[in-house]
Design an enzyme around this catalytic site. Structure first.
Site, PDB file in Angstrom:
ATOM      1  N   SER A 282       0.841  -1.199   0.000  1.00  0.00           N
ATOM      2  CA  SER A 282       0.000   0.000   0.000  1.00  0.00           C
ATOM      3  C   SER A 282       0.869   1.241   0.000  1.00  0.00           C
ATOM      4  O   SER A 282       2.000   1.228   0.495  1.00  0.00           O
ATOM      5  CB  SER A 282      -0.900   0.027   1.244  1.00  0.00           C
ATOM      6  N   ASP A 283       0.344   2.324  -0.566  1.00  0.00           N
ATOM      7  CA  ASP A 283       0.969   3.609  -0.295  1.00  0.00           C
ATOM      8  C   ASP A 283       0.733   3.916   1.184  1.00  0.00           C
ATOM      9  O   ASP A 283      -0.186   3.381   1.805  1.00  0.00           O
ATOM     10  CB  ASP A 283       0.385   4.699  -1.186  1.00  0.00           C
ATOM     11  N   TRP A 284       1.561   4.768   1.748  1.00  0.00           N
ATOM     12  CA  TRP A 284       1.550   4.995   3.195  1.00  0.00           C
ATOM     13  C   TRP A 284       0.238   5.684   3.599  1.00  0.00           C
ATOM     14  O   TRP A 284       0.001   6.828   3.242  1.00  0.00           O
ATOM     15  CB  TRP A 284       2.764   5.823   3.587  1.00  0.00           C
ATOM     16  N   GLY A 285      -0.591   4.951   4.319  1.00  0.00           N
ATOM     17  CA  GLY A 285      -1.888   5.466   4.705  1.00  0.00           C
ATOM     18  C   GLY A 285      -2.968   5.221   3.670  1.00  0.00           C
ATOM     19  O   GLY A 285      -4.056   5.784   3.767  1.00  0.00           O
ATOM     20  N   GLY A 286      -2.708   4.356   2.694  1.00  0.00           N
ATOM     21  CA  GLY A 286      -3.659   4.115   1.620  1.00  0.00           C
ATOM     22  C   GLY A 286      -4.625   2.979   1.870  1.00  0.00           C
ATOM     23  O   GLY A 286      -5.407   2.626   0.985  1.00  0.00           O
TER      24      GLY A 286
END
Length: 736
Positions: free
Chosen positions: A259-263
């Site tokens: 995942s993208d960070w916080g996605g």
């Protein structure tokens, strides 16, 4: 048969209950994976699937399975941060070489330099103990306002695909994994966390997915990062149709989706939607922020509970854990992973060479009415006093920009690069304007009075100079070229347009040098004889630029994006806010296939500088092309001659168009022509070399939305050979 081989190999290698095949680096990776899984508890498997710090995910310490060490890229290794905070750790041994931006790499149109870039930067990642580079990026530059476009490879999917494949291959050959980003449609920073992208199936396949597909099928990329935005109203980091349907099943990809960070936003979607490693989640909306820990991630305790209750099959957990183990065995536990090195002379040489070939000479005209030679290249010794103006002449452009910010051991500024070649010539400097500091998420307001004073100082010094070199453009401040914010205007900021125009009135010998990852307006273009665009050149910026300006290096960069005369000329703009930046967090790609030069040609709008454009200090002559058939391929050859006075490199570009679409007066449903190949040739004066292109049915295919698959249409095709999308030298024909 493959399954039988794996089982047989496992039986042979896993002799005895204590045999640890996963620790045997010579065992097949799939055997190592199955052996490790057989020894792991449910909790240990789940632990593989989420972060344990800002930039690491867990291994299995009990079994000697290493954690994954990740770091931002792709222009260099980010400085060390604290374990559980975004603060710098302030290490003293984490300074690195900043390599040129990926727009600069794309502007080289040189696949060999993509290999050199990947090899060099991955050696620095390896030496810093990193297993996974968070990059490269291949999102499409559909808008010149995209704050993160400098991290990507331009507007054309074919060019991006051709440049990213050798980059990834070189990185992964060294045992460092690439985490290709951002999958997919992350083409703006405005509302990036919540905007849903509406795009036709055909444009999705032919434009936006294409470079990712090349990276999967040809480069066999080991990891991909999901994007923040939504597609079909589902977040891309756990989008079943995208990740499981297209990426893992259709493309048969065996890598790890991060995942993208916080996605990540939902446990069940993360469980079933194709996500393998969840990173950067700051909260779940339930747990108080000061109590939220890594065990509270969506793919942590909540996911483990679903598995143990039978609400998520064990096979789902095993499949995710297998993919993470595969990445660990390919990287951190890969016996062929290089030791690497940091800040070596070879890396600085690579940085400079990539920068030199990525710099694009956009204009080079004589000064005055006489038909004398063009202003560039410069013989610095013929000028008594040279004035360098502009903040970017001294500012480090490796700082700022968001997650790609770098901590460098050294940066050579443009002013320093020019001073090193001045040979005693008097070089004055004036800042000219001030942009404030590089900030991630807010604008540092600049005092107008200060900029007026700086401009006045520059104007006064200009009266003393007989050559002015203006060094400006964009920078990596918020709402310039920076993550988490798009540009607010197509114009250059901080009063640069007015300053350039006034300097040009004082001194006709003026060279404008700009940095930046995006096109911009040039209301002063008719007033200046020479214009050079540099993207971001990294640690060797000054040396690369000085080599080009003085003629030690002949410029050979070509634009990977279209520079429009006016912002309104970009294909999507006429469709209003729905097309960008979106309305009610819905954005519609109404220009469809017609991104960049495709749209300019469809709308019959002449750009300021077309896609693929770039001048040289020499000239090239194109011969007549010939087309022959070899098996299922067609081979086009054309002779290219350097008929100038100095050695240079020319990028010969092949565009293909179906004749009935290129000449149709009805609704246009296919671009008049599209880039399908390119060859970069190095030629000495008078030398002739042959550019060779191979064309097959796959080169001509389009996506059929009715059949939901690829097809090649029969008919007559035109093969356009040129030095840019707008400068076609020769045309050949092909009948399918």
């Amino acid at each position: 048969m493959k399954k039988l081989f794996v089982l047989a190999a496992f039986a042979l290698l896993a002799v005895g209950t204590n045999a640890q095949v996963y620790q045997n680096p010579n065992a097949p990776i799939e055997v190592r994976i199955q052996d490790a899984l057989s020894r792991m508890t449910v909790h240990e498997k789940v632990n593989l699937l989420h972060g344990q710090s800002k930039f690491t995910s867990a291994g299995v310490p009990r079994l000697g399975i290493r954690q994954l060490n990740m770091d931002d890229g792709p222009h260099g290794v980010r400085e060390e941060l604290e374990w559980n905070a975004w603060n710098a750790a302030h290490w003293t041994n984490d300074s690195i070489v900043a390599f040129p931006s990926l727009t600069c790499l794309a502007a080289t149109w040189n696949r060999d330099l993509a290999t050199l870039y990947g090899h060099s930067v991955s050696e620095e990642f390896a030496y810093r103990g990193k297993d996974l580079m968070l990059g490269p990026g291949v999102n499409i530059q559909r808008t010149p306002l995209n704050g993160r476009a400098f991290e990507y490879m331009g507007e054309d999917p074919y060019l991006a695909g051709e440049m990213v494949v050798p980059f990834i291959q070189a990185v992964q050959k060294n045992g460092v994994g690439c985490c290709l980003k951002h999958f997919v449609l992350n083409d703006q920073e405005t509302d990036r966390f919540s905007v849903n992208v509406n795009v036709s199936e055909r444009a999705m396949r032919e434009i936006y997915l294409y470079p990712f597909e090349q990276a999967v099928k040809r480069a066999r990329v080991w990891s991909i990062m999901g994007s923040y935005n939504l597609w079909q109203n589902v977040h891309c980091c756990h989008n079943d149709a995208l990740l499981n349907g297209i990426l893992k099943k259709e493309w048969q990809w065996d890598g790890t989706l991060v995942s993208d960070w916080g996605g990540t936003h939902n446990t069940m979607q993360a469980a079933l939607g194709g996500l393998d490693i969840e990173m950067g989640t700051d909260g779940d909306g339930v747990t108080p922020a000061n109590e939220f820990g890594y065990e509270d991630f969506y793919l942590a305790d909540k996911f483990e509970k679903l598995v143990k209750e039978g609400k998520v099959p064990m096979s789902v957990l095993d499949e995710k854990a297998s993919r993470v183990l595969r990445l660990i065995f390919r990287t951190g536990m890969n016996p062929k992973k290089v030791i690497g090195n940091l800040c070596s002379e070879e890396h600085y040489d690579a940085c400079r060479q990539i920068g030199e070939e990525g710099i694009v000479l956009l204009k080079n005209a004589p000064v005055g009415k006489k038909k004398e030679s063009s202003l560039l290249p410069l013989n610095l010794t013929k000028y008594k006093t040279i004035l360098v103006v502009g903040e970017n002449a001294t500012r480090s452009l490796t700082k700022g920009g968001g997650s790609s910010e770098l901590k460098t051991l050294k940066d050579v500024s443009p002013l320093e690069g020019l001073q090193a070649k001045a040979n005693g010539v008097n070089i004055l400097y004036a800042q000219g304007y001030d942009s404030g500091r590089a900030l991630y998420d807010n604008v540092d307001k600049v005092e107008l009075s200060k900029n007026e004073q700086l401009k006045a100082e520059a104007i006064e010094k200009a009266r003393q100079a007989d050559l002015i070199i203006f060094v400006g453009g964009l920078n990596k401040n918020h709402k310039q070229d920076c993550e988490n914010g798009d540009r607010e205007s197509y114009d250059l900021s901080y009063g640069q347009n007015e300053l350039i125009a006034q300097l040009a009135q004082i001194q006709k010998n003026i060279v404008v040098v700009t940095f930046g990852g995006n096109p911009y307006a040039m209301p002063w273009i008719q007033q200046v004889p020479a214009l050079v665009h540099c993207w971001y050149l990294g640690s060797e910026a000054g040396n690369a630029l000085a080599g080009i300006l003085t003629g030690e290096v002949n410029p050979s960069g070509k634009l990977p994006v279209t520079f429009a005369k006016n912002y309104e000329d970009y294909p999507y703009v006429k469709f209003g806010k729905e097309a960008y930046p979106g309305v009610n967090r819905q954005v519609y790609y109404k220009e469809d296939l017609f991104v960049g030069y495709r749209g300019f040609e469809k709308d019959k709008v002449q750009p300021l500088f077309p896609f693929g454009f770039g001048l040289s200090y020499t000239t090239f002559k194109y011969g007549k092309p010939t087309v022959s058939q070899e098996g299922k391929d067609w081979v086009l050859t054309v002779d290219i001659t350097n008929n100038g006075k100095c050695e240079g490199k020319e990028t010969v570009q092949l565009y293909v168009g179906n004749e009935k679409y290129a000449t149709s007066k009805k609704e246009i449903t296919r671009p008049a022509k599209e880039l399908k190949d390119f060859v970069k040739l190095s030629l000495k004066p008078g030398e002739t070399k042959q550019a060779v292109f191979r064309i097959n049915a796959n080169s001509l295919r389009i996506w059929d939305e009715t059949a939901h698959g690829w097809k090649t249409e029969s008919g007559n095709y035109k093969l356009y050979i040129g030095s840019s999308s707008a400068d076609i030298k020769e045309v050949a024909s092909l009948k399918i």
